[in-house]
Write a protein that holds these residues in place. Structure first.
Motif, PDB file in Angstrom:
ATOM      1  N   PHE A 150      -0.358  42.028  32.495  1.00  0.00           N
ATOM      2  CA  PHE A 150      -0.582  41.265  31.265  1.00  0.00           C
ATOM      3  C   PHE A 150       0.220  39.957  31.277  1.00  0.00           C
ATOM      4  O   PHE A 150      -0.326  38.873  31.045  1.00  0.00           O
ATOM      5  CB  PHE A 150      -0.216  42.146  30.059  1.00  0.00           C
ATOM      6  N   ARG A 153      -0.904  37.287  33.789  1.00  0.00           N
ATOM      7  CA  ARG A 153      -2.137  36.596  33.388  1.00  0.00           C
ATOM      8  C   ARG A 153      -1.879  35.652  32.216  1.00  0.00           C
ATOM      9  O   ARG A 153      -2.332  34.513  32.213  1.00  0.00           O
ATOM     10  CB  ARG A 153      -3.202  37.628  32.998  1.00  0.00           C
ATOM     11  N   PHE A 193      -0.902  47.760  25.667  1.00  0.00           N
ATOM     12  CA  PHE A 193      -1.822  46.628  25.707  1.00  0.00           C
ATOM     13  C   PHE A 193      -2.327  46.410  27.147  1.00  0.00           C
ATOM     14  O   PHE A 193      -3.516  46.208  27.378  1.00  0.00           O
ATOM     15  CB  PHE A 193      -1.127  45.354  25.192  1.00  0.00           C
ATOM     16  N   GLN A 197      -6.120  47.110  27.090  1.00  0.00           N
ATOM     17  CA  GLN A 197      -6.845  45.860  26.829  1.00  0.00           C
ATOM     18  C   GLN A 197      -6.879  44.956  28.070  1.00  0.00           C
ATOM     19  O   GLN A 197      -7.941  44.582  28.538  1.00  0.00           O
ATOM     20  CB  GLN A 197      -6.196  45.142  25.634  1.00  0.00           C
ATOM     21  N   CYS A 198      -5.701  44.642  28.605  1.00  0.00           N
ATOM     22  CA  CYS A 198      -5.670  43.730  29.764  1.00  0.00           C
ATOM     23  C   CYS A 198      -5.756  44.572  31.039  1.00  0.00           C
ATOM     24  O   CYS A 198      -4.837  44.645  31.835  1.00  0.00           O
ATOM     25  CB  CYS A 198      -4.395  42.888  29.733  1.00  0.00           C
ATOM     26  N   PRO A 203     -11.416  42.687  32.120  1.00  0.00           N
ATOM     27  CA  PRO A 203     -10.980  42.952  30.746  1.00  0.00           C
ATOM     28  C   PRO A 203     -11.896  42.226  29.756  1.00  0.00           C
ATOM     29  O   PRO A 203     -12.473  41.197  30.094  1.00  0.00           O
ATOM     30  CB  PRO A 203      -9.556  42.369  30.711  1.00  0.00           C
ATOM     31  N   CYS A 205     -11.977  39.915  27.389  1.00  0.00           N
ATOM     32  CA  CYS A 205     -11.127  38.855  26.840  1.00  0.00           C
ATOM     33  C   CYS A 205     -11.617  38.384  25.477  1.00  0.00           C
ATOM     34  O   CYS A 205     -10.833  37.875  24.676  1.00  0.00           O
ATOM     35  CB  CYS A 205     -11.053  37.685  27.814  1.00  0.00           C
ATOM     36  N   CYS A 208      -9.684  40.003  22.834  1.00  0.00           N
ATOM     37  CA  CYS A 208      -8.233  39.962  23.029  1.00  0.00           C
ATOM     38  C   CYS A 208      -7.585  38.980  22.054  1.00  0.00           C
ATOM     39  O   CYS A 208      -8.031  37.844  21.925  1.00  0.00           O
ATOM     40  CB  CYS A 208      -7.931  39.544  24.463  1.00  0.00           C
ATOM     41  N   PHE A 210      -5.113  37.290  22.473  1.00  0.00           N
ATOM     42  CA  PHE A 210      -4.495  36.174  23.194  1.00  0.00           C
ATOM     43  C   PHE A 210      -5.526  35.290  23.911  1.00  0.00           C
ATOM     44  O   PHE A 210      -5.163  34.466  24.745  1.00  0.00           O
ATOM     45  CB  PHE A 210      -3.461  36.709  24.204  1.00  0.00           C
ATOM     46  N   GLU A 211      -6.766  35.482  23.571  1.00  0.00           N
ATOM     47  CA  GLU A 211      -7.823  34.771  24.288  1.00  0.00           C
ATOM     48  C   GLU A 211      -7.598  33.252  24.315  1.00  0.00           C
ATOM     49  O   GLU A 211      -7.782  32.610  25.341  1.00  0.00           O
ATOM     50  CB  GLU A 211      -9.186  35.082  23.646  1.00  0.00           C
ATOM     51  N   CYS A 214      -4.247  32.476  26.634  1.00  0.00           N
ATOM     52  CA  CYS A 214      -4.048  33.092  27.954  1.00  0.00           C
ATOM     53  C   CYS A 214      -4.439  32.102  29.061  1.00  0.00           C
ATOM     54  O   CYS A 214      -5.583  31.660  29.148  1.00  0.00           O
ATOM     55  CB  CYS A 214      -4.889  34.363  28.043  1.00  0.00           C
ATOM     56  N   HIS A 217      -7.111  33.293  31.672  1.00  0.00           N
ATOM     57  CA  HIS A 217      -8.442  33.253  31.067  1.00  0.00           C
ATOM     58  C   HIS A 217      -8.945  31.803  31.021  1.00  0.00           C
ATOM     59  O   HIS A 217     -10.087  31.514  31.391  1.00  0.00           O
ATOM     60  CB  HIS A 217      -8.383  33.850  29.660  1.00  0.00           C
ATOM     61  N   ILE A 222      -8.510  35.292  36.292  1.00  0.00           N
ATOM     62  CA  ILE A 222      -7.949  36.601  35.925  1.00  0.00           C
ATOM     63  C   ILE A 222      -7.757  37.491  37.156  1.00  0.00           C
ATOM     64  O   ILE A 222      -6.718  38.135  37.316  1.00  0.00           O
ATOM     65  CB  ILE A 222      -8.861  37.294  34.894  1.00  0.00           C
TER      66      ILE A 222
HETATM   67  S1  SF4 Z   1      -7.367  37.027  27.533  1.00  0.00           S
HETATM   68 FE1  SF4 Z   1      -5.758  37.195  29.074  1.00  0.00          FE
HETATM   69  S2  SF4 Z   1      -4.347  38.669  28.195  1.00  0.00           S
HETATM   70 FE2  SF4 Z   1      -6.264  38.890  27.085  1.00  0.00          FE
HETATM   71  S3  SF4 Z   1      -7.399  40.512  28.171  1.00  0.00           S
HETATM   72 FE3  SF4 Z   1      -8.048  38.523  28.999  1.00  0.00          FE
HETATM   73  S4  SF4 Z   1      -6.725  38.243  30.781  1.00  0.00           S
HETATM   74 FE4  SF4 Z   1      -5.738  39.796  29.537  1.00  0.00          FE
END
Ligand code: SF4
Length: 360
Positions: A150, A153, A193, A197-198, A203, A205, A208, A210-211, A214, A217, A222
């Motif tokens: 996580f 990324r 998480f 999720q990650c 994943p 995204c 997410c 944090f989209e 990140c 992303h 990724i």
């Molecule tokens: S946006 Fe980034 S942190 Fe979120 S799931 Fe995708 S790669 Fe992981």
């Protein structure tokens, strides 16, 4: 649109993680408990298996050994039996040893001190951080594979995760993000998480929180993270086991050498660094010693079953050798009744063979 994370906004990450965790966490028996013993057992089990399989082992193990005292007082053979199938038996031996240390040096009370926990056999920085933060909210960051993935990324960290420097840098990064007033909750949230999720491949995204911040992303990279140095070298070993038996009994042997399978039982074994065909096998000194002059049938039951350990890849073959009458214990082997094999702790390869035999 993509927003860069500013240092003063790092709190945003902790608060989002905790918010996400409260909504999405799995209901597991070692969650939301403050018992350092049970947290410790769960962490050691989860180092070597996935949560679904680990759950069964955790319930069985803590059912039989519900606290430090019961584990410390148990016989090692029984502890290994409860660990059977999980692999990495040295971890079970270390748990057992450390439980005795807690009884002897701390009157059976789990030490409420990070450095004392770290000194217990088999407990490294990661486990000590998990125990002390989950049980007592001490602000030590946990960095497992899920957290590495996580964070690498989110911040597009190119530092390899499998080097000393990488581990140190990621631990510092996780520590900087941590909500110190809720250390246990934060640590569980970041681990969960990464686990849910990650995830390693594809994943989601779009779901997410944090989209928009990140970096991996944003850069469509990724799959590049986490980076590994691939410095760990593995060695191939070839194991040839002989299930020597008559209608009533068989031979087993307790592994005495230091290593992950120390004190576990197995059939007589010839080990080699090269693959051997039967002709080559029959010319080894051990083979000639064991089967000298015997007019014996060797039935190949399993050939080159691959088993991957951290620094080794094993290829195991099993021969069945059925004799009219088993001679009394030659060499270092123990003769036991065939039906009693289940009473002995065996390693994963032996277990695999015994299960295969049961099904044939
Ligand atoms: S946006 Fe980034 S942190 Fe979120 S799931 Fe995708 S790669 Fe992981």
């Amino acid at each position: 649109m993509y927003f860069c994370i500013r240092m003063e906004n790092l709190n945003f990450i902790a608060s989002q993680l905790i918010k996400w965790y409260k909504k999405n966490q799995r209901d597991l028996p070692w969650r939301n408990i403050q018992d350092p013993y049970k947290i410790w057992v769960s962490e050691i089990i989860l180092q070597q298996t996935r949560v679904v399989q680990g759950l069964e082992y955790y319930n069985r193990f803590t059912g039989r050994f519900p606290d430090v005292k019961s584990l410390a007082e148990a016989d090692e053979q029984e502890v290994l039996k409860y660990w059977q199938g999980l692999g990495y038996y040295s971890r079970a031996r270390n748990l057992h040893f450390a439980a005795k240390t807690i009884m002897n040096e701390y009157n059976g009370e789990f030490p409420k001190d990070y450095n004392k926990v770290l000194k217990l056999k088999g407990i490294g920085g990661y486990t000590a951080a998990a125990i002390t933060s989950f049980a007592w909210d001490m602000p030590y960051p946990v960095v497992d594979g899920n957290v590495f993935r996580f964070l690498s990324r989110l911040f597009a960290v190119d530092e390899p995760i499998d080097t000393g420097k990488g581990k140190k840098d990621f631990t510092k990064l996780a520590g900087g993000l941590m909500d110190k007033s809720h250390a246990g909750l934060f640590n569980q949230a970041i681990m969960e998480f990464g686990a849910l999720q990650c995830i390693p491949a594809s994943p989601d995204c779009s779901a997410c929180p944090f989209e928009i911040v990140c970096l991996a992303h944003a850069w469509h990279s990724i799959a590049h993270y986490p980076v590994k140095s691939h410095k760990t070298k593995t060695k191939d070993l070839y194991f040839y086991y002989f299930h020597i038996h008559d209608s009533d009994s068989l031979y087993i042997n307790r592994r005495s050498e230091k290593g992950i399978w120390q004190n576990l039982f197995e059939f007589p074994l010839i080990e080699s660094e090269e693959p051997l065909d039967f002709e080559q096998l029959s010319r080894t000194a051990q083979f000639r010693e064991w089967f000298q002059g015997e007019n014996t049938d060797f039935k190949l039951i399993i050939e080159n079953r691959k088993h991957v350990l951290s620094h080794r890849v094993l290829y195991a073959s099993f021969y069945e050798v059925a004799l009219e009458k088993l001679p009394e214990t030659p060499d270092k082997f123990t003769k036991i009744k065939s039906g009693e094999i289940d009473n002995y702790p065996v390693h994963r390869l032996m277990q695999y063979y015994l299960e295969e035999k049961l099904n044939t």
